[in-house]
Design a protein around this motif. Sequence first.
Motif, PDB file in Angstrom:
ATOM      1  N   SER A   1       0.832  -1.202   0.000  1.00  0.00           N
ATOM      2  CA  SER A   1       0.000   0.000   0.000  1.00  0.00           C
ATOM      3  C   SER A   1       0.870   1.258   0.000  1.00  0.00           C
ATOM      4  O   SER A   1       0.587   2.235  -0.709  1.00  0.00           O
ATOM      5  CB  SER A   1      -0.917  -0.014   1.222  1.00  0.00           C
ATOM      6  N   PHE A   2       1.957   1.210   0.791  1.00  0.00           N
ATOM      7  CA  PHE A   2       2.898   2.332   0.839  1.00  0.00           C
ATOM      8  C   PHE A   2       3.468   2.605  -0.546  1.00  0.00           C
ATOM      9  O   PHE A   2       3.535   3.762  -0.993  1.00  0.00           O
ATOM     10  CB  PHE A   2       4.022   2.011   1.824  1.00  0.00           C
ATOM     11  N   LEU A   3       3.894   1.549  -1.236  1.00  0.00           N
ATOM     12  CA  LEU A   3       4.505   1.697  -2.554  1.00  0.00           C
ATOM     13  C   LEU A   3       3.530   2.326  -3.545  1.00  0.00           C
ATOM     14  O   LEU A   3       3.917   3.217  -4.332  1.00  0.00           O
ATOM     15  CB  LEU A   3       4.966   0.337  -3.070  1.00  0.00           C
ATOM     16  N   LYS A   4       2.284   1.881  -3.521  1.00  0.00           N
ATOM     17  CA  LYS A   4       1.303   2.432  -4.462  1.00  0.00           C
ATOM     18  C   LYS A   4       1.119   3.935  -4.238  1.00  0.00           C
ATOM     19  O   LYS A   4       1.017   4.705  -5.206  1.00  0.00           O
ATOM     20  CB  LYS A   4      -0.029   1.704  -4.309  1.00  0.00           C
ATOM     21  N   ASP A   5       1.102   4.351  -2.972  1.00  0.00           N
ATOM     22  CA  ASP A   5       0.989   5.789  -2.666  1.00  0.00           C
ATOM     23  C   ASP A   5       2.244   6.536  -3.127  1.00  0.00           C
ATOM     24  O   ASP A   5       2.161   7.658  -3.651  1.00  0.00           O
ATOM     25  CB  ASP A   5       0.784   6.001  -1.168  1.00  0.00           C
ATOM     26  N   LEU A   6       3.414   5.919  -2.944  1.00  0.00           N
ATOM     27  CA  LEU A   6       4.671   6.554  -3.341  1.00  0.00           C
ATOM     28  C   LEU A   6       4.744   6.715  -4.860  1.00  0.00           C
ATOM     29  O   LEU A   6       5.215   7.748  -5.359  1.00  0.00           O
ATOM     30  CB  LEU A   6       5.855   5.729  -2.840  1.00  0.00           C
ATOM     31  N   LEU A   7       4.263   5.727  -5.585  1.00  0.00           N
ATOM     32  CA  LEU A   7       4.292   5.806  -7.050  1.00  0.00           C
ATOM     33  C   LEU A   7       3.449   6.977  -7.558  1.00  0.00           C
ATOM     34  O   LEU A   7       3.820   7.640  -8.533  1.00  0.00           O
ATOM     35  CB  LEU A   7       3.786   4.489  -7.652  1.00  0.00           C
ATOM     36  N   VAL A   8       2.351   7.243  -6.892  1.00  0.00           N
ATOM     37  CA  VAL A   8       1.514   8.389  -7.265  1.00  0.00           C
ATOM     38  C   VAL A   8       2.291   9.689  -7.070  1.00  0.00           C
ATOM     39  O   VAL A   8       2.275  10.585  -7.926  1.00  0.00           O
ATOM     40  CB  VAL A   8       0.211   8.405  -6.441  1.00  0.00           C
ATOM     41  N   ILE A   9       3.003   9.791  -5.951  1.00  0.00           N
ATOM     42  CA  ILE A   9       3.787  10.991  -5.664  1.00  0.00           C
ATOM     43  C   ILE A   9       4.905  11.162  -6.688  1.00  0.00           C
ATOM     44  O   ILE A   9       5.156  12.274  -7.181  1.00  0.00           O
ATOM     45  CB  ILE A   9       4.371  10.922  -4.235  1.00  0.00           C
ATOM     46  N   LEU A  10       5.574  10.078  -7.035  1.00  0.00           N
ATOM     47  CA  LEU A  10       6.664  10.157  -8.008  1.00  0.00           C
ATOM     48  C   LEU A  10       6.154  10.630  -9.363  1.00  0.00           C
ATOM     49  O   LEU A  10       6.832  11.394 -10.063  1.00  0.00           O
ATOM     50  CB  LEU A  10       7.341   8.795  -8.151  1.00  0.00           C
ATOM     51  N   LYS A  11       4.969  10.197  -9.728  1.00  0.00           N
ATOM     52  CA  LYS A  11       4.356  10.658 -10.980  1.00  0.00           C
ATOM     53  C   LYS A  11       4.040  12.155 -10.896  1.00  0.00           C
ATOM     54  O   LYS A  11       4.313  12.921 -11.831  1.00  0.00           O
ATOM     55  CB  LYS A  11       3.078   9.867 -11.257  1.00  0.00           C
ATOM     56  N   GLN A  12       3.441  12.563  -9.786  1.00  0.00           N
ATOM     57  CA  GLN A  12       3.071  13.973  -9.609  1.00  0.00           C
ATOM     58  C   GLN A  12       4.289  14.881  -9.611  1.00  0.00           C
ATOM     59  O   GLN A  12       4.234  16.008 -10.116  1.00  0.00           O
ATOM     60  CB  GLN A  12       2.291  14.140  -8.301  1.00  0.00           C
ATOM     61  N   GLU A  13       5.386  14.397  -9.048  1.00  0.00           N
ATOM     62  CA  GLU A  13       6.616  15.198  -8.955  1.00  0.00           C
ATOM     63  C   GLU A  13       7.507  15.074 -10.190  1.00  0.00           C
ATOM     64  O   GLU A  13       8.601  15.640 -10.233  1.00  0.00           O
ATOM     65  CB  GLU A  13       7.407  14.779  -7.713  1.00  0.00           C
ATOM     66  N   ASN A  14       7.041  14.312 -11.189  1.00  0.00           N
ATOM     67  CA  ASN A  14       7.805  14.111 -12.438  1.00  0.00           C
ATOM     68  C   ASN A  14       9.211  13.576 -12.177  1.00  0.00           C
ATOM     69  O   ASN A  14      10.183  13.994 -12.816  1.00  0.00           O
ATOM     70  CB  ASN A  14       7.892  15.420 -13.228  1.00  0.00           C
ATOM     71  N   MET A  15       9.310  12.630 -11.258  1.00  0.00           N
ATOM     72  CA  MET A  15      10.599  12.035 -10.944  1.00  0.00           C
ATOM     73  C   MET A  15      10.950  10.972 -11.989  1.00  0.00           C
ATOM     74  O   MET A  15      10.078  10.247 -12.473  1.00  0.00           O
ATOM     75  CB  MET A  15      10.578  11.406  -9.550  1.00  0.00           C
ATOM     76  N   GLN A  16      12.206  10.909 -12.327  1.00  0.00           N
ATOM     77  CA  GLN A  16      12.717   9.902 -13.258  1.00  0.00           C
ATOM     78  C   GLN A  16      13.291   8.749 -12.447  1.00  0.00           C
ATOM     79  O   GLN A  16      14.325   8.892 -11.790  1.00  0.00           O
ATOM     80  CB  GLN A  16      13.792  10.505 -14.162  1.00  0.00           C
ATOM     81  N   VAL A  17      12.617   7.614 -12.473  1.00  0.00           N
ATOM     82  CA  VAL A  17      13.064   6.460 -11.695  1.00  0.00           C
ATOM     83  C   VAL A  17      14.113   5.701 -12.499  1.00  0.00           C
ATOM     84  O   VAL A  17      13.881   5.333 -13.651  1.00  0.00           O
ATOM     85  CB  VAL A  17      11.879   5.540 -11.334  1.00  0.00           C
TER      86      VAL A  17
END
Length: 286
Positions: free
Chosen positions: A84-100
């Motif tokens: 559940s934590f990871l799914k929330d983090l992935l949303v934030i990474l998308k919103q922040e335009n982070m390059q994984v």
Amino acid sequence: MKKLLSLFFAISVTLSACGTANTPSVSPTQTEMPTVIATATKTPIPLTATATIIPTITPTLDPLRSTPPTIMLHRPNLNFDSLSFLKDLLVILKQENMQVVTYRDIYANPALTATEKGHLFIITIDDIYLPYPVDPKVMEMITAIREAGFPAVLSVVTLGDYAYPETVSLLKKLSDEGWEIATHTNNHDNLGIMESKAPRAVGPEISISMDKIEKVIGVRPITLVLPEGQMVNDAGPLKKAGIIWAVGINGGVTYDTQRELYYVGRESPAKTAEQTFKNMKARFGF
């Protein structure tokens, strides 16, 4: 007789006159003039034009780089729902335009951490055991990352001589997709403790694991994810094994590209993905 001669003369004169009238006049032979083609005078054009060359100036990059913020994840347990934590983090990474990215990505493009500073992020998942099936919850974590269009770093414990076929197949597929398969040692031993008790065992503990991973997926690891995050004092055995990245927990917010081996740190999850992301911004300075 004279009359006949006069008549004959008259007829001859008439015929002569008629022939003259019907015969085209012939021009006298003229001297033929040669055909002259005028050639214009042109300025010769050089075969190769000399252009003004503007030198390309490559900016000098600082060899001291910031470590991309890196999250350390394990399978979910009763105390923490990492899925559940990871799914929330992935949303934030998308919103922040982070390059994984992965450590192998940075190794292939060393300038990345300089040119894309503040925009990079690394996801690591520990304790993938090569001899066993991948935990179903970890599979869900992997699926969530793939659906987000991101890669991740999987830390593999090789343990023993058997490799579970489905696990091998998954690791090979993910490696082909750009995920990084790192060694998490052969027996998941704390290398700092091992170094203090049997320093000669450190090298084989790493290299044996690397050999096994290379054998089953076809790619030799360049990253060691340290069990319990404990780094050794003597990095010689790691370098000899071919390790480029040693990933611990504490410190490691910067690394020097002029070194042979880089030690970098990671962040553990806080209670929420939002708080974790704030903690990582403060720690890694992005």
